[in-house]
Design an enzyme around this catalytic site. Structure first.
Site, PDB file in Angstrom:
ATOM      1  N   CYS A   1      76.147  69.391  59.012  1.00 22.74           N
ATOM      2  CA  CYS A   1      75.722  70.706  58.562  1.00 22.74           C
ATOM      3  C   CYS A   1      76.383  71.732  59.477  1.00 22.74           C
ATOM      4  CB  CYS A   1      74.208  70.840  58.527  1.00 22.74           C
ATOM      5  SG  CYS A   1      73.392  70.800  60.135  1.00 22.74           S
TER       6      CYS A   1
ATOM      7  N   CYS B   1      84.924  70.617  55.860  1.00 19.93           N
ATOM      8  CA  CYS B   1      84.800  69.251  56.372  1.00 19.93           C
ATOM      9  C   CYS B   1      86.175  68.640  56.581  1.00 19.93           C
ATOM     10  CB  CYS B   1      83.992  68.395  55.406  1.00 19.93           C
ATOM     11  SG  CYS B   1      83.735  66.701  55.973  1.00 19.93           S
TER      12      CYS B   1
ATOM     13  N   CYS C   1      75.289  70.925  53.859  1.00 21.30           N
ATOM     14  CA  CYS C   1      75.411  72.384  53.840  1.00 21.30           C
ATOM     15  C   CYS C   1      76.613  72.744  52.981  1.00 21.30           C
ATOM     16  CB  CYS C   1      75.575  72.888  55.268  1.00 21.30           C
ATOM     17  SG  CYS C   1      76.151  74.581  55.428  1.00 21.30           S
TER      18      CYS C   1
END
Length: 254
Positions: free
Chosen positions: A120, A199, A192
């Site tokens: 997250c 990412c 999230c």
């Protein structure tokens, strides 16, 4: 004389009998997705996809949450527990001998520890709670870790809600995702919407899964005011993680 047929198919057949609805359920069983992604995956017009998503939402199988990364978009998620209930209802309606109990999730039981990374933004609440729950439910079969794209100190409400569940988060350290860049994971779960977009790639090409869970600390107010949001986030993770462990167990067996 035979039994009188019901006016409509029971349970899961009634809800998911349409081919496009079934395809939407299949896609959402893997990861939360927004309507643009579902449109591309199914190859069907957005208006048609939106219509069937609305039908699935009305039946309580699918929920929608406004994206924290792009307020114009919404992420759709599948309620696997509700699916399990409807499948059990369908079997019983067809024949008493087909009566099924709702799926009881169990601990993963792989021979080697499966690496799972939860991400997250702050690594201060959602991913820390997910890591702790996966550790407890997965036992020795799962190696769970967590990190964030912009780490912040562990939130006291995350400690409180997990203490209520018999898990002590005190002493855990928030980590930047770059610290784990050299590690191999079988699954990377983003919690999230913002962190999903940034990412990084990990070695070995892990399976990517997205759960669009609202940041409980963003609801405003002091710790007492935001505590219910932390409780909701923890409860959602408690509902989702056992199904992830079932997926791990199934894929490791095959």
């Amino acid at each position: 004389m035979g039994a009188t047929a019901t006016a409509s198919p029971p349970g899961f057949l009634r809800v998911a009998g349409h081919p496009l609805r079934w395809r939407l359920l299949r896609e959402l069983a893997h990861s939360d997705l927004h309507v643009g992604e579902l449109t591309r995956l199914t190859g069907r017009p957005q208006s048609l996809v939106s219509y069937h998503l609305a039908r699935l939402r009305a039946d309580g199988l699918v929920a929608a949450r406004r994206s924290s990364a792009d307020g114009r978009a919404a992420y759709y998620s599948l309620d696997l527990s509700r699916c399990s209930e409807l499948l059990a209802e369908t079997g019983e309606a067809l024949h008493p001998g087909l009566r099924l109990e709702p799926q009881q999730t169990t601990r993963a039981s792989t021979r080697t520890r499966t690496g799972v990374l939860f991400l997250c933004t702050g690594n201060s609440a959602r991913s820390q709670m997910a890591e702790a729950l996966a550790d407890r439910l997965g036992g020795d079969a799962v190696e769970a870790l967590s990190a964030g794209s912009r780490p912040k100190p562990l939130h006291p409400n995350a400690v409180r809600v997990m203490r209520k569940r018999g898990i002590d988060l005190r002493g855990r350290r928030s980590k930047h995702v770059d610290e784990l860049a050299g590690r191999r994971f079988r699954y990377v779960v983003t919690l999230c919407d913002r962190v999903r977009e940034v990412c990084p790639e990990f070695r070995g090409g892990p399976t990517r899964i997205h759960w669009s869970i609202a940041d409980p600390a963003s609801e405003g107010g002091d710790d007492d005011a935001t505590y219910p949001a932390f409780e909701r986030a923890a409860s959602e993770l408690e509902a989702r993680i056992p199904y992830l462990l079932d997926l791990i167990r199934h894929e490791e067996r095959n």
